[in-house]
Design a protein around this motif. Structure first.
Motif, short mmCIF file in Angstrom:
data_model
loop_
_atom_site.label_atom_id
_atom_site.label_comp_id
_atom_site.label_asym_id
_atom_site.label_seq_id
_atom_site.Cartn_x
_atom_site.Cartn_y
_atom_site.Cartn_z
N ASP A 259 -4.36 5.36 -2.11
CA ASP A 259 -3.35 5.66 -1.09
C ASP A 259 -3.62 4.87 0.19
O ASP A 259 -2.70 4.29 0.78
CB ASP A 259 -3.34 7.16 -0.79
N LYS A 260 -4.86 4.87 0.61
CA LYS A 260 -5.22 4.14 1.82
C LYS A 260 -5.06 2.64 1.61
O LYS A 260 -4.60 1.91 2.51
CB LYS A 260 -6.67 4.46 2.20
N GLU B 147 -2.92 1.25 -0.40
CA GLU B 147 -1.47 0.99 -0.40
C GLU B 147 -0.96 0.82 1.02
O GLU B 147 -0.20 -0.11 1.32
CB GLU B 147 -0.75 2.16 -1.07
N GLN B 148 -1.40 1.66 1.92
CA GLN B 148 -0.97 1.57 3.31
C GLN B 148 -1.41 0.24 3.93
O GLN B 148 -0.66 -0.38 4.69
CB GLN B 148 -1.55 2.73 4.10
N LYS B 149 -2.62 -0.17 3.59
CA LYS B 149 -3.15 -1.42 4.15
C LYS B 149 -2.34 -2.62 3.63
O LYS B 149 -1.99 -3.53 4.40
CB LYS B 149 -4.62 -1.57 3.78
N ASN C 166 0.75 -2.58 2.54
CA ASN C 166 2.07 -2.51 3.16
C ASN C 166 2.03 -3.10 4.57
O ASN C 166 2.95 -3.81 5.00
CB ASN C 166 2.55 -1.06 3.23
N TYR C 167 0.96 -2.78 5.28
CA TYR C 167 0.81 -3.29 6.63
C TYR C 167 0.74 -4.82 6.63
O TYR C 167 1.41 -5.49 7.44
CB TYR C 167 -0.45 -2.69 7.26
N SER D 206 7.79 5.04 -2.99
CA SER D 206 7.31 3.95 -2.15
C SER D 206 7.92 2.66 -2.65
O SER D 206 7.78 2.32 -3.81
CB SER D 206 5.79 3.87 -2.19
N SER E 132 7.80 -0.25 -0.66
CA SER E 132 7.30 -1.42 0.06
C SER E 132 6.58 -2.39 -0.85
O SER E 132 6.68 -3.61 -0.68
CB SER E 132 6.38 -1.00 1.20
#
Length: 414
Positions: A359-360, A362-364, A366-367, A405, A407
């Motif tokens: 999850d973390k 994925e956020q990175k 996406n960023y 999601s 992205s």
């Protein structure tokens, strides 16, 4: 001793001469008194000559016998003296052999003690193997009858492939290769390398591969194993003369990896009385060196097949570095992205945690993608294509993220 024998001979000869003269005088006086011969008569002269001759003969016979006796005594004394000196020499030689033997054993024990100290003081877990062979390689002339404490290695050339000069030679090769990696731009522009570059050969990859090969060789020459604890980012050789699993580098702890080698080398040099070599500066680690090592190890499948890499099985750590490498250009807009990636490039615990937390991660990702879209129009087409080729390395995240999601579903430049 011969002087005393000759001196004794002349003392005895003198005594005998006096004795002979006394006997002759007594006998002559006896004849005169009892027989009544006058000294002037012929018979008296004849008897006197006879008596003198007999006395002289007896005296010399006695002298000869006495001299023979003295010589025999002297020869016996000389023989006893020679035997005594031989026993003393044998005893002295035996003592010297015992002393040299003990010196040899003590020197070897001290060498092994130094190896123990090196192991204990190392910042990484290391272990020396086949210590007897290492001692023989470093001190090839030492034996039970001969011990050298100082090994002179003034020349860079070496006659054997595993002696102290060879160790020193390969250490200096590593220093040279290290400098080439840091100054890769200057090295690429050298006349002898321009031809290779024109043929599409990556000089920087060759430099890094040579550097790692030299590290592996020097560890073998030093008979030392850096024991891997299976830390994230460990690069191990696939097999050598020592125990298996020899750690060559940790991608996220290059400083300690190289300092261990430096620590072992300089302590052994100090033991061999090469203190001038121990004063040379240690490795200094800068970002250029780390980036070059990472770039070439993560981007070259050939190197990856030569060694065992302890990374995540999905290849996310390699993908993250590729993102970092992608942003390695001077545009002001990407500096914040590079800064955000720094902690994951240089800290194995943080990157291990990130690639394990989908999850973390994925956020990175996406960023990175969102930031890329902001500067995409300023980049040439090849850079855009490069970004999306890296982006696709994270396709497997689809199995770990919510379908809502979207992205990560963007696969093309739109």
């Amino acid at each position: 001793m011969k002087y005393l024998a000759n001196h004794s001979f002349w003392i005895i000869a003198s005594v005998c001469a006096v004795f002979s003269f006394s006997i002759s005088s007594i006998v002559t006086s006896f004849i005169i008194y009892f027989i009544g011969l006058d000294r002037g008569e012929p018979e008296f002269n004849g008897i006197s000559v006879l008596i003198g001759s007999v006395s002289t003969a007896v005296t010399f016979a006695f002298l000869i016998l006495q001299n023979v006796h003295i010589r025999k005594q002297q020869e016996a004394a000389n023989y006893r003296q020679e035997k005594l000196e031989e026993r003393q020499n044998e005893l002295w030689e035996t003592q010297q052999v015992n002393i040299k033997f003990e010196m040899y054993q003590a020197h070897k024990r001290e060498f092994f003690s130094v190896l123990d100290d090196i192991e204990k003081s190392s910042k990484m877990t290391i272990e020396f193997y086949d210590r007897e062979k290492l001692y023989r390689n470093i001190f090839p002339k030492n034996s039970f009858s001969n011990v050298h404490f100082h090994i002179d290695i003034r020349g860079i050339e070496y006659s054997k492939t595993d002696d102290l000069e060879a160790i020193n030679y390969h250490y200096n090769i590593i220093i040279e290769q290290y400098d080439l990696i840091i100054n890769h731009k200057e090295n690429e522009n050298k006349p002898e390398n321009k031809g290779l570059k024109s043929m599409g050969i990556d000089i920087r990859q060759i430099e890094v591969l040579n550097f790692i090969n030299s590290l592996e060789l020097l560890l073998e020459l030093l008979h030392v194993t850096v024991i891997s604890k299976n830390d994230f980012g460990d690069i191990c050789s696939k097999g050598h003369d020592g125990p298996k699993g020899n750690l060559l580098l940790n991608l996220y702890d290059l400083k300690n990896s190289l300092n261990v080698l430096d620590h072992v080398f300089k302590n052994i040099m100090a033991f061999t009385s090469n203190s001038d070599i121990t004063d040379t500066p240690s490795f200094y680690i800068d970002y250029n060196f780390i980036h070059e090592v990472h770039r070439n190890l993560f981007n070259d499948p050939t190197i990856q097949n030569l060694y065992d890499f302890n990374l995540d099985e999905n290849g996310y750590a390699i993908g993250l570095f590729k993102f970092y490498d992608f942003y390695w250009f001077p545009e002001e807009e990407v500096l914040r992205i590079k800064h955000d990636l720094d902690e994951f490039v240089y800290d194995n615990n943080k990157i291990k945690e990130l690639v394990s937390d989908f999850d973390k991660l994925e956020q990175k990702i996406n960023y990175f993608h969102d930031e890329f879209r902001l500067i995409m129009k300023q980049l040439p087409d090849e850079k855009v294509q490069e970004f999306y080729s890296i982006y696709k390395l994270f396709d497997s995240l689809y199995d770990h993220i919510d379908d809502s999601s979207i992205s990560l579903k963007l696969k093309h430049n739109s």
